[in-house]
Design a protein around this motif. Sequence first.
Motif, short mmCIF file in Angstrom:
data_model
loop_
_atom_site.label_atom_id
_atom_site.label_comp_id
_atom_site.label_asym_id
_atom_site.label_seq_id
_atom_site.Cartn_x
_atom_site.Cartn_y
_atom_site.Cartn_z
N ILE A 205 0.81 -1.21 0.00
CA ILE A 205 0.00 0.00 0.00
C ILE A 205 0.84 1.27 0.00
O ILE A 205 0.48 2.28 -0.61
N THR A 206 2.00 1.23 0.70
CA THR A 206 2.80 2.46 0.84
C THR A 206 3.21 3.03 -0.51
O THR A 206 3.43 4.22 -0.63
N ALA A 207 3.28 2.17 -1.55
CA ALA A 207 3.70 2.64 -2.88
C ALA A 207 2.78 3.74 -3.38
O ALA A 207 3.23 4.71 -3.99
N PHE A 208 1.49 3.59 -3.14
CA PHE A 208 0.56 4.61 -3.67
C PHE A 208 -0.16 5.40 -2.58
O PHE A 208 -1.10 6.13 -2.87
N LEU A 209 0.28 5.29 -1.36
CA LEU A 209 -0.40 5.96 -0.25
C LEU A 209 -0.56 7.48 -0.43
O LEU A 209 -1.60 8.02 -0.09
N PRO A 210 0.43 8.20 -1.01
CA PRO A 210 0.20 9.65 -1.18
C PRO A 210 -0.92 9.94 -2.19
O PRO A 210 -1.48 11.03 -2.19
N MET A 211 -1.25 8.99 -3.04
CA MET A 211 -2.29 9.23 -4.04
C MET A 211 -3.66 8.73 -3.60
O MET A 211 -4.68 9.31 -3.95
N THR A 212 -3.69 7.63 -2.89
CA THR A 212 -4.99 7.09 -2.48
C THR A 212 -4.85 6.15 -1.29
O THR A 212 -3.82 5.50 -1.12
N ASN A 213 -5.92 6.12 -0.49
CA ASN A 213 -5.96 5.12 0.59
C ASN A 213 -7.10 4.12 0.35
O ASN A 213 -7.46 3.36 1.22
N LYS A 214 -7.67 4.18 -0.89
CA LYS A 214 -8.75 3.23 -1.23
C LYS A 214 -8.13 1.99 -1.89
O LYS A 214 -7.53 2.09 -2.95
N VAL A 215 -8.32 0.87 -1.24
CA VAL A 215 -7.56 -0.32 -1.63
C VAL A 215 -8.49 -1.50 -1.90
O VAL A 215 -9.47 -1.71 -1.19
N LEU A 216 -8.15 -2.23 -2.95
CA LEU A 216 -8.88 -3.46 -3.27
C LEU A 216 -7.88 -4.60 -3.23
O LEU A 216 -6.80 -4.49 -3.80
N MET A 217 -8.25 -5.69 -2.56
CA MET A 217 -7.31 -6.81 -2.44
C MET A 217 -7.52 -7.77 -3.61
O MET A 217 -8.66 -8.07 -3.97
N LEU A 218 -6.44 -8.25 -4.16
CA LEU A 218 -6.51 -9.24 -5.23
C LEU A 218 -6.28 -10.61 -4.62
O LEU A 218 -5.34 -10.80 -3.84
N ASN A 219 -7.13 -11.57 -4.96
CA ASN A 219 -6.95 -12.93 -4.41
C ASN A 219 -5.97 -13.72 -5.28
O ASN A 219 -5.69 -13.33 -6.41
N ASN A 220 -5.51 -14.82 -4.73
CA ASN A 220 -4.63 -15.70 -5.51
C ASN A 220 -5.26 -16.09 -6.82
O ASN A 220 -6.46 -16.39 -6.88
N ASN A 221 -4.45 -16.08 -7.87
CA ASN A 221 -4.88 -16.54 -9.20
C ASN A 221 -6.03 -15.77 -9.81
O ASN A 221 -6.78 -16.31 -10.61
N GLU A 222 -6.17 -14.53 -9.43
CA GLU A 222 -7.11 -13.66 -10.13
C GLU A 222 -6.28 -12.76 -11.06
O GLU A 222 -5.20 -12.30 -10.68
N ILE A 223 -6.81 -12.54 -12.26
CA ILE A 223 -6.13 -11.65 -13.20
C ILE A 223 -6.90 -10.34 -13.25
O ILE A 223 -8.10 -10.33 -13.55
N ARG A 230 -11.15 1.68 -14.77
CA ARG A 230 -11.88 0.41 -14.72
C ARG A 230 -10.97 -0.73 -14.28
O ARG A 230 -9.82 -0.82 -14.71
N ILE A 231 -11.53 -1.55 -13.40
CA ILE A 231 -10.79 -2.77 -13.02
C ILE A 231 -11.70 -3.94 -13.35
O ILE A 231 -12.86 -3.97 -12.91
N GLU A 232 -11.18 -4.86 -14.11
CA GLU A 232 -11.96 -6.08 -14.35
C GLU A 232 -11.16 -7.22 -13.75
O GLU A 232 -9.96 -7.34 -14.02
N ILE A 233 -11.82 -8.02 -12.95
CA ILE A 233 -11.08 -9.12 -12.33
C ILE A 233 -11.66 -10.45 -12.79
O ILE A 233 -12.87 -10.68 -12.68
N ASN A 234 -10.82 -11.30 -13.34
CA ASN A 234 -11.26 -12.62 -13.76
C ASN A 234 -10.53 -13.68 -12.96
O ASN A 234 -9.39 -13.48 -12.55
#
Length: 620
Positions: A205-223, A230-234
């Motif tokens: 998270i620290t990489a983009f913390l100055p820009m945003t604190n809104k975070v979405l977690m990606l699960n294993n093996n999701e692309i 837009r974020i599309e997760i498959n």
Amino acid sequence: MNVMCGIVGIASNFMEDRSIGVLLKEALLRLEYRGYDSAGIATIYNNKLYIKKDKGTIKEIHRKINFDDLLGNCGIGHTRWATHGSPNLINAHPHCDCNDRIAVVHNGIIENFYELKNKLISKGHVFKSETDTEVIPHLIESHLKGRVRRSSVEEAIEKTIRELKGTYAIVVIYVGLPDTIFCVRNENPLVIGINSNAIYCASDITAFLPMTNKVLMLNNNEIATITSNRIEINNTNLEETDINDRKIVRISWTPEMAQKGGRPHFMQKEIHEQPIAISNTLKIDWNKILKFGEYIHNTPPGNIYITAAGTSYHAALAGKYMFTKIANTQIHPVISSEFREYIGNTLNNDSLLIAISQSGETADTINAIDFAKQQGAKIISITNVLGSNITRKSDYFIYTQAGPEIGVAATKTFSVQLTSLALCSLGLAELNGSLLNNEILEFKNRLNNIPMIIKNFISSKEEKVRIIANKYYQNKNFLFLGRGVNYPTALEGALKLKEISYLHAEGYAAGESKHGPIAMIEKDYPVIFVAAPDETYDKILGNVMEMKARGAKIFSIIQENDQTIKTLSDDFIEIPRNIDLPFSPIVYIVPLQLFSYYVAIKCGYDPDKPRNLAKSVTVP
Ligand code: F6R
């Protein structure tokens, strides 16, 4: 192989003349604690892939080749911690396919890369580096057929990851899709950050913390296929996951928390932040502590294990003493890398594993968790990073309140782990009745004084510790001794000195010193004692005298006005009274953290970037 490493990707709708190179470089600087032997950035501009990379720290490389003039709407970056394949320009990320159309950054290990590489070479692919990572762009290339669309890149990535064995977090760009980044993870961390004109993905998270604190977690093996809006997760069957009901987490960390705040090093800043970090951790909802305690209380005796690595293991070991003393409950501490061999197939549905990890991403600890889970054990954990792998694998977790820790040497996260374990021991004592309610209240009240005690201690004693460090920094060997709950404090003091000063320091149970280590003692050999006045005091006093008699130079951490050990010591630091001794490591460790910090400074090392180490150890 690139096992810790920091990776980042940005998809933005900035005007094309705005440099994405600056943003990627800044994000990488915030991730540099994860690895710092080489770095690189790739962007797409005017239908061409631009890559700048080299050996060295990000600042050194930037001075040489200037990342700032890299243009485009999207790009990827990497800061490397190498194990195999020397840190040089060729092995630095990003890596490309044969035609320089696909660029990839990767954190993790591709275990079957030799086999894949040979197969690809036999099909005519040409490799430039020694890394495992390079098989990824070549595999994607081999799966891209015909006219390339977003969906075909996704499919090619999906086919690629089916062929990979190992752990990875990967970010990909393709030259024909200048507004899109693709990312996928398996066990290695990758989080997505969202703001109005850009979407980010990064190892942390620290990489983009100055820009945003809104975070979405990606699960294993999701692309995840990401454009600026837009974020599309498959999943790996390329079935779209509905992310509308996926929680976007708002992280309470602020960008300032991840900066040095006017101090020369993160490590010093983080040592000074301990009062606030502990105070915030003490505010954890008591019901949560009780719920954590219930897992322990409901587990049959003999079936409770605690596991962790490094500094977190020292906290776990201190936690073991706290649980014994405060809640009359046995837990078995096991170093996470030893867990499988040590425990074997002896767990069952009645077993409980407590995992402690600052990052929540340590591979050894994750492996211990997976192994315990396979046998039916329940998992509870204490971590400092919300949404980390370990929190997600746990049946229940406590989230410590240290804020981001950037210095590679753990300091404030150690004290909040100790604080959480102290609270949990009191919660358990409430549940099993080993303490009366008013006794628990008194313990809690005294715990609440600890932040102020540490604050006053640092402001009055830091200079004295610095002067002592300046006396000792030329010694090449140190012995750290403690007993009882401060045996882990001695281990942790030695670890801090080793990791940032590169001096040989051994932590030992003081009682064990006469079973071997005492043979090393000669005139002026430095022995550092952690000597709190608990029931082990008389014994440790005996150990001080044994060492003194053999000419050792004694530096002791004692309770104020302990005249006896004071007169035996060449140097001493006094800790205030009124600290409950089972919880004393929370305070007694502070002078040892400062000592290692000032020894490192005097030796001329950067304590924030110890050689060969990285913050998050995502390889077993
Ligand atoms: C030492 C240090 C390491 C970590 C260890 C476990 O200062 O930071 O020893 O404690 O790598 O890391 P976590 O706590 O993230 O699981």
